[in-house]
Scaffold this motif. Structure first.
Motif, short mmCIF file in Angstrom:
data_model
loop_
_atom_site.label_atom_id
_atom_site.label_comp_id
_atom_site.label_asym_id
_atom_site.label_seq_id
_atom_site.Cartn_x
_atom_site.Cartn_y
_atom_site.Cartn_z
N THR A 60 16.75 -3.54 -4.92
CA THR A 60 15.73 -2.61 -4.47
C THR A 60 14.39 -3.32 -4.48
N HIS A 61 13.70 -3.29 -3.35
CA HIS A 61 12.38 -3.90 -3.22
C HIS A 61 11.35 -2.79 -3.12
N THR A 62 10.28 -2.90 -3.87
CA THR A 62 9.18 -1.94 -3.81
C THR A 62 7.93 -2.69 -3.36
N LEU A 63 7.34 -2.23 -2.26
CA LEU A 63 6.13 -2.84 -1.74
C LEU A 63 4.99 -1.85 -1.84
N ALA A 64 3.81 -2.35 -2.18
CA ALA A 64 2.60 -1.52 -2.24
C ALA A 64 1.77 -1.82 -1.00
N PHE A 65 1.51 -0.78 -0.23
CA PHE A 65 0.71 -0.91 0.99
C PHE A 65 -0.65 -0.26 0.76
N GLU A 66 -1.68 -0.82 1.39
CA GLU A 66 -3.04 -0.29 1.26
C GLU A 66 -3.48 0.34 2.58
N ALA A 67 -4.17 1.47 2.45
CA ALA A 67 -4.82 2.10 3.59
C ALA A 67 -6.31 2.13 3.28
N TRP A 68 -7.13 1.77 4.25
CA TRP A 68 -8.57 1.69 4.04
C TRP A 68 -9.31 2.66 4.95
N ASN A 69 -10.37 3.25 4.40
CA ASN A 69 -11.30 4.11 5.12
C ASN A 69 -10.62 5.22 5.90
N ASP A 70 -10.75 5.26 7.23
CA ASP A 70 -10.18 6.36 8.02
C ASP A 70 -8.65 6.36 8.00
N LYS A 71 -8.03 5.26 7.66
CA LYS A 71 -6.56 5.17 7.61
C LYS A 71 -5.98 5.83 6.36
N THR A 72 -6.83 6.14 5.35
CA THR A 72 -6.32 6.78 4.14
C THR A 72 -5.70 8.14 4.44
N THR A 73 -6.13 8.79 5.51
CA THR A 73 -5.58 10.11 5.86
C THR A 73 -4.14 10.01 6.38
N LEU A 74 -3.70 8.81 6.76
CA LEU A 74 -2.31 8.63 7.19
C LEU A 74 -1.33 8.95 6.06
N LEU A 75 -1.80 8.90 4.82
CA LEU A 75 -0.95 9.12 3.66
C LEU A 75 -0.96 10.57 3.17
N ASP A 76 -1.77 11.42 3.81
CA ASP A 76 -1.98 12.79 3.33
C ASP A 76 -0.71 13.62 3.21
N ASN A 77 0.19 13.54 4.15
CA ASN A 77 1.36 14.43 4.16
C ASN A 77 2.67 13.73 3.81
N LEU A 78 2.57 12.59 3.15
CA LEU A 78 3.79 11.88 2.75
C LEU A 78 4.33 12.48 1.46
N GLU A 79 5.66 12.54 1.36
CA GLU A 79 6.31 13.06 0.16
C GLU A 79 7.26 12.01 -0.40
N ALA A 80 7.49 12.08 -1.70
CA ALA A 80 8.42 11.16 -2.36
C ALA A 80 9.79 11.26 -1.70
N ASN A 81 10.44 10.13 -1.52
CA ASN A 81 11.77 9.97 -0.92
C ASN A 81 11.79 10.15 0.59
N GLN A 82 10.66 10.42 1.21
CA GLN A 82 10.60 10.56 2.66
C GLN A 82 10.75 9.18 3.31
N LYS A 83 11.59 9.12 4.33
CA LYS A 83 11.81 7.85 5.04
C LYS A 83 10.68 7.63 6.03
N VAL A 84 10.12 6.42 6.01
CA VAL A 84 8.99 6.09 6.88
C VAL A 84 9.14 4.69 7.45
N ASN A 85 8.44 4.46 8.53
CA ASN A 85 8.28 3.13 9.10
C ASN A 85 6.79 2.82 9.01
N ILE A 86 6.45 1.78 8.25
CA ILE A 86 5.06 1.39 8.03
C ILE A 86 4.73 0.22 8.95
#
Length: 97
Positions: free
Chosen positions: A41-67
């Motif tokens: 299992t690989h865990t990566l930490a991604f950063e969102a800056w300024n106006d992109k921080t809102t991209l993370l607003d509706n994410l939930e644990a275990n939700q599948k995403v493409n970053i």
């Protein structure tokens, strides 16, 4: 820099923090890789800056995403003259799967 993609499951979304005059928010995403009979299992930490921080607003644990992200790196020299390098994975788009 080139654009990259990483597909996995949201592990944790952190609160927005102030870094100088900028806003920064982190999301960790996990993905599994199988090699032979072993699964890693690989865990990566991604950063969102300024106006992109809102991209993370509706994410939930275990939700599948493409970053979609870029790799950025900076050099810093401390007061003793020792160089350190910081590498970040900077989000520019997220797709919920």
């Amino acid at each position: 820099m080139n654009n990259f993609e990483f597909q996995g499951n949201v592990k944790e979304t952190f609160q927005t923090e102030k870094v100088g005059e900028f806003n920064k928010r982190i999301v960790t995403v996990t993905a599994e890789e199988t090699k032979g009979e072993k699964t890693f299992t690989h865990t990566l930490a991604f950063e969102a800056w300024n106006d992109k921080t809102t991209l993370l607003d509706n994410l939930e644990a275990n939700q599948k995403v493409n970053i979609f992200f870029n790799i950025k790196s900076n050099e810093w020299t401390n007061s003793s003259g020792i160089k350190t390098y910081f590498t970040s994975l900077t989000i520019w788009k997220i797709e919920k799967l």
